[in-house]
Write a protein that holds these residues in place. Structure first.
Motif, PDB file in Angstrom:
ATOM      1  N   SER A 202       0.823  -1.127   0.056  1.00 38.01           N
ATOM      2  CA  SER A 202      -0.016  -0.263   0.150  1.00 38.01           C
ATOM      3  C   SER A 202       1.014   1.203   0.010  1.00 38.01           C
ATOM      4  O   SER A 202       0.482   2.191  -0.726  1.00 38.01           O
ATOM      5  N   GLU A 203       1.824   1.357   0.866  1.00 34.67           N
ATOM      6  CA  GLU A 203       2.730   2.496   0.813  1.00 34.67           C
ATOM      7  C   GLU A 203       3.593   2.610  -0.574  1.00 34.67           C
ATOM      8  O   GLU A 203       3.625   3.873  -1.024  1.00 34.67           O
ATOM      9  N   GLY A 204       3.893   1.570  -1.275  1.00 34.34           N
ATOM     10  CA  GLY A 204       4.722   1.641  -2.288  1.00 34.34           C
ATOM     11  C   GLY A 204       3.675   2.237  -3.541  1.00 34.34           C
ATOM     12  O   GLY A 204       4.218   2.787  -4.340  1.00 34.34           O
ATOM     13  N   LEU A 205       2.566   1.712  -3.571  1.00 32.58           N
ATOM     14  CA  LEU A 205       1.526   2.012  -4.513  1.00 32.58           C
ATOM     15  C   LEU A 205       1.096   3.577  -4.256  1.00 32.58           C
ATOM     16  O   LEU A 205       1.024   4.369  -5.221  1.00 32.58           O
ATOM     17  N   ALA A 206       1.037   4.070  -2.804  1.00 33.70           N
ATOM     18  CA  ALA A 206       0.767   5.440  -2.563  1.00 33.70           C
ATOM     19  C   ALA A 206       2.063   6.209  -3.145  1.00 33.70           C
ATOM     20  O   ALA A 206       1.760   7.321  -3.557  1.00 33.70           O
ATOM     21  N   PHE A 207       2.924   5.678  -2.806  1.00 33.04           N
ATOM     22  CA  PHE A 207       4.503   6.777  -3.252  1.00 33.04           C
ATOM     23  C   PHE A 207       4.292   6.599  -4.782  1.00 33.04           C
ATOM     24  O   PHE A 207       4.581   7.748  -5.337  1.00 33.04           O
ATOM     25  N   ALA A 208       4.106   5.581  -5.438  1.00 28.60           N
ATOM     26  CA  ALA A 208       3.912   5.771  -6.855  1.00 28.60           C
ATOM     27  C   ALA A 208       3.201   6.488  -7.456  1.00 28.60           C
ATOM     28  O   ALA A 208       3.502   7.523  -8.393  1.00 28.60           O
ATOM     29  N   TYR A 209       1.814   6.747  -6.947  1.00 31.04           N
ATOM     30  CA  TYR A 209       0.867   7.727  -7.310  1.00 31.04           C
ATOM     31  C   TYR A 209       1.466   9.087  -7.090  1.00 31.04           C
ATOM     32  O   TYR A 209       1.183   9.979  -7.740  1.00 31.04           O
ATOM     33  N   ASP A 216       3.519  15.481 -12.984  1.00 30.32           N
ATOM     34  CA  ASP A 216       2.420  15.632 -13.842  1.00 30.32           C
ATOM     35  C   ASP A 216       2.038  14.443 -14.815  1.00 30.32           C
ATOM     36  O   ASP A 216       1.607  14.911 -16.085  1.00 30.32           O
ATOM     37  N   ALA A 217       2.201  13.259 -14.424  1.00 33.47           N
ATOM     38  CA  ALA A 217       1.721  12.194 -15.237  1.00 33.47           C
ATOM     39  C   ALA A 217       0.398  11.762 -14.879  1.00 33.47           C
ATOM     40  O   ALA A 217       0.007  10.739 -15.665  1.00 33.47           O
ATOM     41  N   THR A 218      -0.209  12.125 -13.967  1.00 36.24           N
ATOM     42  CA  THR A 218      -1.797  11.736 -13.625  1.00 36.24           C
ATOM     43  C   THR A 218      -2.404  12.816 -12.569  1.00 36.24           C
ATOM     44  O   THR A 218      -1.486  13.793 -12.156  1.00 36.24           O
ATOM     45  N   GLY A 219      -3.590  12.741 -12.954  1.00 35.21           N
ATOM     46  CA  GLY A 219      -4.296  13.727 -12.054  1.00 35.21           C
ATOM     47  C   GLY A 219      -4.694  13.215 -10.667  1.00 35.21           C
ATOM     48  O   GLY A 219      -5.470  14.074  -9.880  1.00 35.21           O
ATOM     49  N   PHE A 220      -4.535  11.936 -10.415  1.00 37.20           N
ATOM     50  CA  PHE A 220      -5.126  11.511  -8.984  1.00 37.20           C
ATOM     51  C   PHE A 220      -3.439  11.320  -8.230  1.00 37.20           C
ATOM     52  O   PHE A 220      -2.769  10.785  -8.501  1.00 37.20           O
ATOM     53  N   TYR A 221      -4.020  11.904  -6.996  1.00 36.48           N
ATOM     54  CA  TYR A 221      -2.779  11.927  -5.971  1.00 36.48           C
ATOM     55  C   TYR A 221      -2.757  10.489  -5.098  1.00 36.48           C
ATOM     56  O   TYR A 221      -1.802  10.194  -4.951  1.00 36.48           O
ATOM     57  N   SER A 222      -3.890   9.653  -5.067  1.00 35.85           N
ATOM     58  CA  SER A 222      -3.739   8.438  -4.189  1.00 35.85           C
ATOM     59  C   SER A 222      -4.242   7.562  -5.103  1.00 35.85           C
ATOM     60  O   SER A 222      -5.446   7.682  -6.091  1.00 35.85           O
ATOM     61  N   PRO A 223      -4.147   6.287  -4.724  1.00 38.81           N
ATOM     62  CA  PRO A 223      -4.904   5.133  -5.576  1.00 38.81           C
ATOM     63  C   PRO A 223      -6.619   5.087  -5.166  1.00 38.81           C
ATOM     64  O   PRO A 223      -7.256   4.682  -5.876  1.00 38.81           O
ATOM     65  N   GLY A 224      -6.711   5.634  -4.087  1.00 42.15           N
ATOM     66  CA  GLY A 224      -8.031   5.759  -3.401  1.00 42.15           C
ATOM     67  C   GLY A 224      -9.090   6.556  -4.345  1.00 42.15           C
ATOM     68  O   GLY A 224     -10.125   6.296  -4.577  1.00 42.15           O
ATOM     69  N   LEU A 225      -8.288   7.829  -4.668  1.00 36.45           N
ATOM     70  CA  LEU A 225      -8.948   8.693  -5.458  1.00 36.45           C
ATOM     71  C   LEU A 225      -9.177   8.119  -7.027  1.00 36.45           C
ATOM     72  O   LEU A 225     -10.411   8.443  -7.636  1.00 36.45           O
ATOM     73  N   HIS A 226      -8.263   7.393  -7.340  1.00 35.36           N
ATOM     74  CA  HIS A 226      -8.417   6.790  -8.638  1.00 35.36           C
ATOM     75  C   HIS A 226      -9.300   5.995  -8.689  1.00 35.36           C
ATOM     76  O   HIS A 226     -10.087   5.490  -9.630  1.00 35.36           O
ATOM     77  N   ALA A 227      -9.469   4.767  -7.579  1.00 31.31           N
ATOM     78  CA  ALA A 227     -10.580   3.998  -7.544  1.00 31.31           C
ATOM     79  C   ALA A 227     -12.026   4.614  -7.590  1.00 31.31           C
ATOM     80  O   ALA A 227     -12.801   4.210  -8.176  1.00 31.31           O
ATOM     81  N   LEU A 228     -11.982   5.694  -6.905  1.00 30.72           N
ATOM     82  CA  LEU A 228     -13.458   6.247  -6.718  1.00 30.72           C
ATOM     83  C   LEU A 228     -13.801   7.248  -8.008  1.00 30.72           C
ATOM     84  O   LEU A 228     -14.770   7.952  -8.373  1.00 30.72           O
ATOM     85  N   GLY A 229     -12.580   7.309  -8.906  1.00 30.18           N
ATOM     86  CA  GLY A 229     -12.958   8.256 -10.284  1.00 30.18           C
ATOM     87  C   GLY A 229     -12.944   9.736  -9.843  1.00 30.18           C
ATOM     88  O   GLY A 229     -14.063  10.285 -10.567  1.00 30.18           O
ATOM     89  N   LEU A 230     -12.329  10.164  -8.855  1.00 32.73           N
ATOM     90  CA  LEU A 230     -12.441  11.630  -8.566  1.00 32.73           C
ATOM     91  C   LEU A 230     -10.977  12.154  -8.436  1.00 32.73           C
ATOM     92  O   LEU A 230      -9.974  11.597  -8.363  1.00 32.73           O
TER      93      LEU A 230
END
Length: 392
Positions: A202-209, A216-230
């Motif tokens: 989880s920490e590695g995935l959060a660090f990657a995001y 500026d490669a993605t607009g989602f700061y965390s995997p949780g926001l990406h999963a929610l589409g926010l």
């Protein structure tokens, strides 16, 4: 390519998002410290510290639910003027040749608000519980490696005691309790084994995001926001005005839904007014608590550093020069001349009781005969003679 949601608000910087993510932990530390200080005078508050995770989860549940309901943002994001927006990619046939895809935003749905509460409150609560179980099992394993597994010996003793007393008791409560205890221990061991991998993943995935968001490669700061589409964006002035009108509309609807006699409506209205005032000033009060906690932490830390820092004192002044006795041998004007033989010193040696320097042969013969310093007449022995390897 980083799209801008709805073309209305720009994406916050990485530092703004990091500050919004770290605010809950700072708030928790401030509340824990405040309750710990108050518990020194009110011992019953220690019960709150015993259930710290549950208390903080209940508080954040109230704050996050109210904030998402009224502002479409978490409590920390509201303080930084940020909003959550759902991202829906739609293709317009008329604009295919000109602009291609268009990203629109809409208000958060109930499902998205509910899942946001789950990611903001429920998952951190379970993570803290798993972390506590892991630490407990790790300490038990360390203790067992040093002193042996004491708990197993007590369990064996209790098992023997239960076996001896089973003839007098026919109920199966002890057996159920032992089975439950074994199941709980087994689950704790499973958690202790799996938690490091889950935590690292989880920490590695959060660090990657976060790294991708920083680049500026993605607009989602965390995997949780990406999963929610926010996506989190800065709120515009129109959105702030819409939020104020939405809050007033929600509160007026809640007042209209009051039922009962007039006196009951008056009491319910007063309670709602107090609740609204508490929620309105909760942000200011909590931020003031965090600021006060940081100030107190800095103050006491600097005080401890001052107390623990080694104190450097100036070197003590040299002792006063010994006085020459009236009946003693006078000192020659030249410091390199021995007072006993009136010749230049050979093998200079000092008498420790007075500090004067003589030739070694002269002072050894004099002290052996008179047992005193020839200049000050202070009692001395040959043990007080010290050879000097650097004569001035």
């Amino acid at each position: 390519m980083l799209f801008q949601v709805g073309g209305q608000g720009s994406h916050p910087t990485f530092f703004e998002m990091s500050a919004a993510q770290q605010l809950p932990s700072s708030l928790r530390a401030a509340l824990t410290y405040s309750i710990g200080v108050l518990a020194l005078r009110r011992p019953f508050l220690h019960k709150v510290l015993d259930y710290e995770d549950e208390f903080f989860a209940a508080l954040t549940l109230i704050l996050e639910t109210h904030s998402l309901r009224t502002t479409d943002a978490s409590f920390a994001e509201t303080l930084y003027g940020l909003r959550r927006r759902a991202v829906n990619v739609q293709v317009k046939k008329d604009d295919v040749m000109e602009t291609g895809n268009r990203i629109q935003n809409s208000g958060l749905r109930k499902r998205q608000k509910l899942l946001s509460v789950v990611f903001l409150v429920v998952l951190p609560y379970f993570k803290s519980k798993l972390h506590a179980i892991y630490n407990k099992e790790r300490e038990a394993a360390l203790q067992a490696s040093l002193w042996g597994n004491v708990n197993e010996r007590f369990d064996e003793f209790e098992t023997l005691g239960d076996a001896s007393s089973s003839f007098a008791s026919t109920s199966g409560s002890d057996t159920d309790l032992s089975v439950r205890t074994r199941f709980r221990k087994r689950m704790n061991k499973i958690v202790a084994t799996c938690y490091p991998w889950l935590h690292a993943g989880s920490e590695g995935l959060a660090f990657a995001y976060q790294l991708l968001y920083l680049l500026d490669a993605t607009g989602f700061y965390s995997p949780g926001l990406h999963a929610l589409g926010l996506q989190v964006c800065r709120a515009t002035g129109q959105e702030l005005m819409d939020t104020s009108s939405r809050i007033s509309k929600i509160r007026s609807n809640e007042r209209e839904r009051l039922r009962g006699p007039p006196w009951l409506k008056t009491v319910q209205g007063a309670l709602l007014t107090c609740a609204y005032a508490l929620l309105d000033y909760a942000q200011t009060g909590l931020i003031a608590a965090v600021f006060g906690f940081k100030m107190m932490e800095w103050w006491y830390q600097s005080a401890e550093e001052r107390m623990s820092a080694p104190t450097v004192y100036p070197p003590p002044p040299p002792p006063p020069a010994p006085k020459v006795a009236k009946e003693g041998i006078p000192l020659p004007p030249d410091r390199t001349i021995c007072p006993l033989c009136s010749q230049k010193r050979a093998n200079p040696s000092a008498v420790t009781v007075s500090g004067f320097v003589f030739c070694y042969a002269c002072i050894f013969k004099y002290v052996s005969q008179y047992n005193r310093c020839p200049v000050t007449l202070v009692p001395a022995t040959v043990d007080h003679i010290r050879r000097l390897f650097h004569d001035l």
